[in-house]
Design an enzyme around this catalytic site. Sequence first.
Site, mmCIF file in Angstrom:
data_model
loop_
_atom_site.group_PDB
_atom_site.id
_atom_site.type_symbol
_atom_site.label_atom_id
_atom_site.label_comp_id
_atom_site.label_asym_id
_atom_site.label_seq_id
_atom_site.Cartn_x
_atom_site.Cartn_y
_atom_site.Cartn_z
ATOM 1 N N ARG A 1 -1.577 -5.726 -8.237
ATOM 2 C CA ARG A 1 -0.400 -6.743 -8.244
ATOM 3 C C ARG A 1 0.075 -8.313 -9.097
ATOM 4 O O ARG A 1 1.133 -8.054 -9.672
ATOM 5 C CB ARG A 1 -0.915 -7.104 -6.887
ATOM 6 C CG ARG A 1 -0.692 -6.510 -5.462
ATOM 7 C CD ARG A 1 -1.196 -7.255 -4.159
ATOM 8 N NE ARG A 1 -2.432 -8.323 -4.467
ATOM 9 C CZ ARG A 1 -3.533 -7.909 -3.161
ATOM 10 N NH1 ARG A 1 -2.678 -8.695 -2.280
ATOM 11 N NH2 ARG A 1 -4.112 -8.500 -3.980
ATOM 12 N N SER B 1 -3.554 -7.478 2.749
ATOM 13 C CA SER B 1 -3.159 -7.948 4.254
ATOM 14 C C SER B 1 -3.415 -9.132 4.889
ATOM 15 O O SER B 1 -3.387 -9.243 6.078
ATOM 16 C CB SER B 1 -4.061 -6.643 4.639
ATOM 17 O OG SER B 1 -3.795 -5.453 3.774
ATOM 18 N N LYS C 1 -18.834 -6.009 9.665
ATOM 19 C CA LYS C 1 -17.577 -6.312 9.007
ATOM 20 C C LYS C 1 -16.678 -6.536 9.526
ATOM 21 O O LYS C 1 -16.382 -5.943 10.476
ATOM 22 C CB LYS C 1 -16.619 -6.069 7.142
ATOM 23 C CG LYS C 1 -15.746 -7.359 7.542
ATOM 24 C CD LYS C 1 -15.326 -6.976 5.817
ATOM 25 C CE LYS C 1 -13.965 -8.044 5.831
ATOM 26 N NZ LYS C 1 -12.878 -7.142 4.252
ATOM 27 N N HIS D 1 0.438 -1.106 -0.134
ATOM 28 C CA HIS D 1 0.097 0.106 0.069
ATOM 29 C C HIS D 1 0.887 1.352 -0.362
ATOM 30 O O HIS D 1 0.626 2.104 -0.528
ATOM 31 C CB HIS D 1 -1.312 -0.085 1.359
ATOM 32 C CG HIS D 1 -1.688 -1.178 1.537
ATOM 33 N ND1 HIS D 1 -2.179 -1.914 2.516
ATOM 34 C CD2 HIS D 1 -2.859 -1.278 0.350
ATOM 35 C CE1 HIS D 1 -3.100 -2.765 2.684
ATOM 36 N NE2 HIS D 1 -3.709 -2.415 1.018
#
Length: 163
Positions: A95, A133, A44, A20
């Site tokens: 990515r 992450s 969430k 990031h």
Amino acid sequence: MKKRRSAVYPGSFDPITNGHVDIIRRAGILFDEVIIAVIVKPSKKTFFRTPERISLIKNSLREFDLEKVKVVSFSGLLVNYMKEAGSEIIIRGLRAVSDFDYEFQMALMNRKLSGRVETVFLMTDAKFSYLSSSIVREIAGMGGDISALVPGCVARKMRGQIK
Ligand code: PNS
């Protein structure tokens, strides 16, 4: 006077990773202001609560000496937040090819929801192509070393939380 170009980099950032940070650095070269928008989804379950995610991002940016960056939280539709922020550019990092399907769908949906927004994709450095992450959370949860994957403040906080 030249109009200031701002871009919004939205995401969960649970937690921010070196990948990031790499995208933020690249966005900072292209735009006058980069707004990092941390999504708040009450339904969430996240590893870090929103204020922690925000403060880890701010501390990471200090570590990496990145300027022109603002960190905020948002909930609801991203296009609504874009209007509030006065920006028409969404930044997303790519990515690998595997990211493409999801990102393509999201970019086209956001364009359908608001004809004004444009998504700009930035490629991460190849050395971060395997980094996410969720992988960081998994490694940290099993006691692995994440120090090369995330800013120092994140590694320290995760170590402290998991012990
Ligand atoms: O880092 P992430 O979890 O891949 O980020 C996803 C995010 C936050 C950018 C995306 O879920 C989002 O924009 N959510 C807001 C809700 C929304 O606008 N949905 C419609 C666009 S598909």
